[in-house]
Structure formats: structure tokens, C-alpha cells
Motif scaffolding. Structure first.
Motif, PDB file in Angstrom:
ATOM      1  N   ALA A  63       0.830  -1.209   0.000  1.00  0.00           N
ATOM      2  CA  ALA A  63       0.000   0.000   0.000  1.00  0.00           C
ATOM      3  C   ALA A  63       0.864   1.257   0.000  1.00  0.00           C
ATOM      4  O   ALA A  63       0.562   2.233  -0.690  1.00  0.00           O
ATOM      5  CB  ALA A  63      -0.935  -0.014   1.206  1.00  0.00           C
ATOM      6  N   LYS A  64       1.950   1.250   0.766  1.00  0.00           N
ATOM      7  CA  LYS A  64       2.840   2.407   0.800  1.00  0.00           C
ATOM      8  C   LYS A  64       3.514   2.626  -0.549  1.00  0.00           C
ATOM      9  O   LYS A  64       3.640   3.770  -1.016  1.00  0.00           O
ATOM     10  CB  LYS A  64       3.892   2.228   1.894  1.00  0.00           C
ATOM     11  N   GLN A  65       3.937   1.548  -1.190  1.00  0.00           N
ATOM     12  CA  GLN A  65       4.555   1.677  -2.512  1.00  0.00           C
ATOM     13  C   GLN A  65       3.577   2.249  -3.527  1.00  0.00           C
ATOM     14  O   GLN A  65       3.939   3.095  -4.354  1.00  0.00           O
ATOM     15  CB  GLN A  65       5.076   0.315  -2.981  1.00  0.00           C
TER      16      GLN A  65
ATOM     17  N   LEU B 228       7.524  12.050   0.197  1.00  0.00           N
ATOM     18  CA  LEU B 228       8.575  12.036   1.220  1.00  0.00           C
ATOM     19  C   LEU B 228       8.024  11.633   2.580  1.00  0.00           C
ATOM     20  O   LEU B 228       8.663  10.881   3.327  1.00  0.00           O
ATOM     21  CB  LEU B 228       9.225  13.420   1.313  1.00  0.00           C
ATOM     22  N   ASP B 229       6.840  12.131   2.910  1.00  0.00           N
ATOM     23  CA  ASP B 229       6.247  11.821   4.210  1.00  0.00           C
ATOM     24  C   ASP B 229       6.025  10.320   4.375  1.00  0.00           C
ATOM     25  O   ASP B 229       6.165   9.780   5.479  1.00  0.00           O
ATOM     26  CB  ASP B 229       4.919  12.560   4.377  1.00  0.00           C
ATOM     27  N   VAL B 230       5.682   9.641   3.289  1.00  0.00           N
ATOM     28  CA  VAL B 230       5.477   8.195   3.346  1.00  0.00           C
ATOM     29  C   VAL B 230       6.807   7.451   3.390  1.00  0.00           C
ATOM     30  O   VAL B 230       6.960   6.450   4.093  1.00  0.00           O
ATOM     31  CB  VAL B 230       4.641   7.718   2.135  1.00  0.00           C
TER      32      VAL B 230
ATOM     33  N   LEU C 121      13.255   4.622   5.316  1.00  0.00           N
ATOM     34  CA  LEU C 121      14.534   4.570   4.596  1.00  0.00           C
ATOM     35  C   LEU C 121      15.519   3.588   5.216  1.00  0.00           C
ATOM     36  O   LEU C 121      16.352   3.010   4.511  1.00  0.00           O
ATOM     37  CB  LEU C 121      15.160   5.965   4.535  1.00  0.00           C
ATOM     38  N   LYS C 122      15.446   3.400   6.527  1.00  0.00           N
ATOM     39  CA  LYS C 122      16.367   2.479   7.190  1.00  0.00           C
ATOM     40  C   LYS C 122      16.214   1.072   6.629  1.00  0.00           C
ATOM     41  O   LYS C 122      17.206   0.342   6.458  1.00  0.00           O
ATOM     42  CB  LYS C 122      16.118   2.485   8.698  1.00  0.00           C
TER      43      LYS C 122
ATOM     44  N   LEU D 256      13.210  15.891  -3.483  1.00  0.00           N
ATOM     45  CA  LEU D 256      13.667  17.139  -2.874  1.00  0.00           C
ATOM     46  C   LEU D 256      14.148  18.122  -3.935  1.00  0.00           C
ATOM     47  O   LEU D 256      13.958  19.337  -3.799  1.00  0.00           O
ATOM     48  CB  LEU D 256      14.780  16.842  -1.865  1.00  0.00           C
ATOM     49  N   CYS D 257      14.765  17.601  -5.002  1.00  0.00           N
ATOM     50  CA  CYS D 257      15.164  18.479  -6.112  1.00  0.00           C
ATOM     51  C   CYS D 257      13.936  19.081  -6.788  1.00  0.00           C
ATOM     52  O   CYS D 257      13.952  20.254  -7.203  1.00  0.00           O
ATOM     53  CB  CYS D 257      16.005  17.700  -7.134  1.00  0.00           C
ATOM     54  N   GLU D 258      12.881  18.295  -6.920  1.00  0.00           N
ATOM     55  CA  GLU D 258      11.641  18.812  -7.507  1.00  0.00           C
ATOM     56  C   GLU D 258      11.062  19.922  -6.620  1.00  0.00           C
ATOM     57  O   GLU D 258      10.587  20.950  -7.122  1.00  0.00           O
ATOM     58  CB  GLU D 258      10.625  17.677  -7.660  1.00  0.00           C
TER      59      GLU D 258
END
Length: 398
Positions: free
Chosen positions: A150-152, A168-170, A175-176, A189-191
Motif C-alpha cells: 500500500a505504501k509503494q 517524502l512523508d510516506v 529509509l532504514k 527534494l530536487c523537484e
């Protein structure tokens, strides 16, 4: 042909599911009422449609034959996936919504069908409905695999909508366990930084770009954007230092940095420094675009004959079609300066051939799926991977 083969496999699954259902009914009911229609006849009607290459009619027949129970859920889901893969997501929605209306589904099966329905909505461009469904699923599921799926899907949805902060919030909390998401997150973040620049919030843009480099120290895009911001503020030496980091980040993007590098040195009135910088780049990787730019610098500083000599030496180390085309231009320029009214016909013929070979060749290619084109896409339009498109060696300098 792929549809026919897949339908044949599904046909076998339907037969097994139907057989299991009949066997269960036989065990539970000694005097079962005869069905209102003969399933075996429908089965062979569907098979006839299949053999006559009428997959739509075949699928419709099989759906009508196959009752929904715990033994046939997977077959119904597979049929829905088949419709979606064929570009008929509306039919997939009907199948999956029909499944959700059945009380026989376990919670695990119900969540699987909801995930498939979210896929269907996204295929139809109904992102708001897909998002509501996925957020609802995340609020109730205790299944780790379903949570990850679901997150993907949510991240995929937010990417398509350009909702970079939501993506990003999801992603950031995970990331770990999913380090492969650092590169996409850096590009999001570049966007965001690009929007900051458009809104004249350059200080905020710098913070986002530095955060991007914290997530992915090899993010060439973030370094390029920081160099561009330094250029806008007149800090040309700082821009050059930023650009000097890129070969260590990804040497394949050396051709990408060259236009900005040239402009920074020119605005800093340091053509000698530009020549030295290009020679250093060539000692690392002899790209055609670097050879051509160095040829332009030598041509301007020392004349066309020195440029021919320098480019010729470099091409002996790393021959390329784009480099040969440029060398022909130098020879034609040399003849013009020598007073010849028209260039040598043999050079003209060679130039015509090299130009024709280079004219329709792409300049960038995705390293993952092979999508190519003239424009550098930070996210590949075909496979939607970030940072996989790079210049094509030997052509990029043309």
C-alpha cells in the motif's frame, strides 16, 4: 498470443476451481438442487470463444460460470489483472468490486482485492479514489506485506500527481529498511527545490538541495542545481567547485556539466582555467563532448591548426563519430582560412555522411530500460526510475 496463452492457464484454474466447488457441494449436500444452467456447456462455450480468438467473450463466459468462493478468489483476481494489463481497467474494477461485495472473503483476501482495486483506479487516473482506498487500508491492515504494498502504491500515486512532499512523508520513515529509496527521495527534494526557485525562495531551495545530498551523496542533479544557484548570485568560483564534484558522483554525467562549466569560467574571465579543467577531465574519461569543448578553447586561444592537432591526438585515444564530425569542421575551417573559396569535396562528402549518421541518433539513454531521446530526463518516462538516464558516449558532444 500472450492473452490466449494466459487465458488458457486461467481456463485450467477455472476448471479446478469449479471442480473443487462441486466436490464441496457434493460432500455438504446429499441432495443438491440441479443448477439452473449446465456449467459444462458454458465451459465449452467459453473454450470455443477462446479458440476463435474472442478473449472478451471467453472471459465474460468464464466469470459467469465461476462462483466466488475461497477456492476461486485467486482466479477472479488473475482475471482482473488480465483486464488491467490489456488496458481495460474498467472491467478489472467491476471484477474486484464484485469480489469485495461478497461476505465469503477473509480479511487477508479482502485486503488483497483492495490493493488490486487501487491498482485499477490508478490505471484509470482516478487518483483520489485510489488514495482514499490505500489510506483506509493502511489504517486497518496488520499484514506487513500489505502495508508495504500500500505504501509503494501511495508513493507511486504521489509521484504521478507531483505531490513530492507527500511522497517524502510516506518514504522517509522507512529509509532504514529501504535504502534503495534514497535516490528517488533525493530527486523529490530536487523537484521541491525547483518549485522554491520558481517562487524566488532560493534559500529554501538550497536547504532542500543539501538535504537531497544528505540522502544521496551521489545526486548529480542536486549538485548541478546548487551550482546554478551560485551562478545566479555571481559566485562563479563556488559554482566551479560544485561542478568539480560531479565526476566523483557519477563520471557518466561529465557531459551534462560542461555547458554550465564553460559559462562559469567565461563569466569568471578564466579561459586558462577552463582549459586546464577540461584537460583534467580528459585524463579521467575521454568523452567526446569534453574533446570538442577543449578543441573550441584551443581554437579560440591558439588557432585552428593547434585545435586540429589537439583534437586529433585525443581521438587517437578515444575515437568517436561525433569527434570525427567535429574534426572535419576544423579541417574545413582551416581551408577557409588558407584562402580556399570552397572546401575540399572529399571533406564535404565525409561531412555529409557523418552528419547523416549523427542526425537521428539520440543523445541520452536510460541505463535500465533503454528508453532514449535528445532530452535528459531525471525520471525515465518509460520505466519511471530516477537518475538512470545518462548521455550516450560518442554522440553527446554533437
Amino acid at each position: 498470443m500472450f492473452d490466449i496463452v494466459l487465458l488458457a492457464v486461467l481456463l485450467a484454474a477455472i476448471a479446478i476451481g469449479y471442480g473443487l466447488g462441486r466436490y464441496r457441494a457434493y460432500r455438504n449436500f446429499s441432495r443438491a438442487q440441479p443448477p439452473s444452467r449446465t456449467p459444462s456447456r458454458d465451459y465449452f462455450v467459453g473454450l470455443n470463444h477462446l479458440l476463435n480468438e474472442q478473449p472478451d467473450q471467453a472471459i465474460t463466459t468464464f466469470i459467469n460460470v465461476l462462483e466466488v468462493n475461497s477456492d476461486t478468489i485467486d482466479t477472479h483476481i488473475a482475471l482482473g489483472k488480465l483486464f488491467r494489463s490489456r488496458g481495460e481497467a474498467d472491467k478489472a474494477v467491476s471484477i474486484h468490486q464484485n469480489l469485495l461485495a461478497r461476505p465469503a472473503l477473509s480479511s487477508h483476501q479482502n485486503e488483497e482485492v483492495q490493493l488490486e482495486l487501487a491498482h485499477d483506479f490508478m490505471a484509470l487516473g482516478l487518483y483520489d479514489r485510489a488514495e482514499r482506498l490505500l489510506r483506509s487500508l493502511l489504517g486497518i491492515t496488520r499484514n506487513d506485506a500489505h502495508q508495504e504494498a500500500a505504501k509503494q502504491l501511495l508513493v507511486n500515486l504521489f509521484e504521478r500527481e507531483g505531490e513530492w512532499q507527500a511522497a517524502l512523508d510516506v518514504t522517509l520513515p522507512t529509509l532504514k529498511h529501504h535504502p534503495e529509496m534514497r535516490r528517488p527521495a533525493a530527486h523529490w527534494l530536487c523537484e521541491i527545490a525547483q518549485k522554491d526557485i520558481q517562487q524566488a525562495s532560493r534559500a529554501l531551495a538550497k536547504r532542500h538541495l543539501r538535504k537531497a545530498l544528505q540522502l544521496d551523496e551521489n545526486c548529480v542533479r542536486a549538485t548541478l542545481m546548487l551550482a546554478e544557484l551560485a551562478m545566479e548570485n555571481g559566485h562563479y568560483s563556488h559554482a566551479i567547485k560544485q561542478l568539480a564534484r560531479i565526476p566523483a558522483q557519477d563520471k557518466d554525467h561529465i557531459p551534462t556539466l560542461l555547458p554550465l562549466l564553460k559559462r562559469a569560467y567565461n563569466l569568471n574571465n578564466n579561459e586558462v582555467g577552463l582549459k586546464q579543467h577540461l584537460e583534467q577531465l580528459l585524463s579521467e574519461t575521454p568523452y567526446t563532448s569534453v574533446i570538442i569543448l577543449l578543441g573550441d578553447v584551443i581554437h579560440q586561444q591558439e588557432g585552428v591548426d593547434k585545435a586540429i592537432e589537439g583534437v586529433g591526438n585525443q581521438l587517437s585515444r578515444a575515437p568517436s563519430l561525433g569527434g570525427i564530425d567535429y574534426l572535419i569542421n576544423l579541417y574545413m575551417e582551416s581551408q577557409r582560412l588558407d584562402g580556399r573559396p570552397t572546401p575540399d569535396s572529399r571533406l564535404v562528402l565525409l561531412k555529409r555522411h557523418t552528419h547523416a549518421l549523427l542526425e537521428n541518433r539520440p543523445r541520452h539513454r536510460c541505463q535500465r530500460c533503454g528508453f532514449d531521446g535528445d532530452v535528459l530526463h531525471w525520471q525515465c518516462p518509460a520505466c519511471r526510475r530516477w537518475g538512470t538516464t545518462k548521455p550516450i558516449t560518442g554522440v553527446e558532444g554533437e
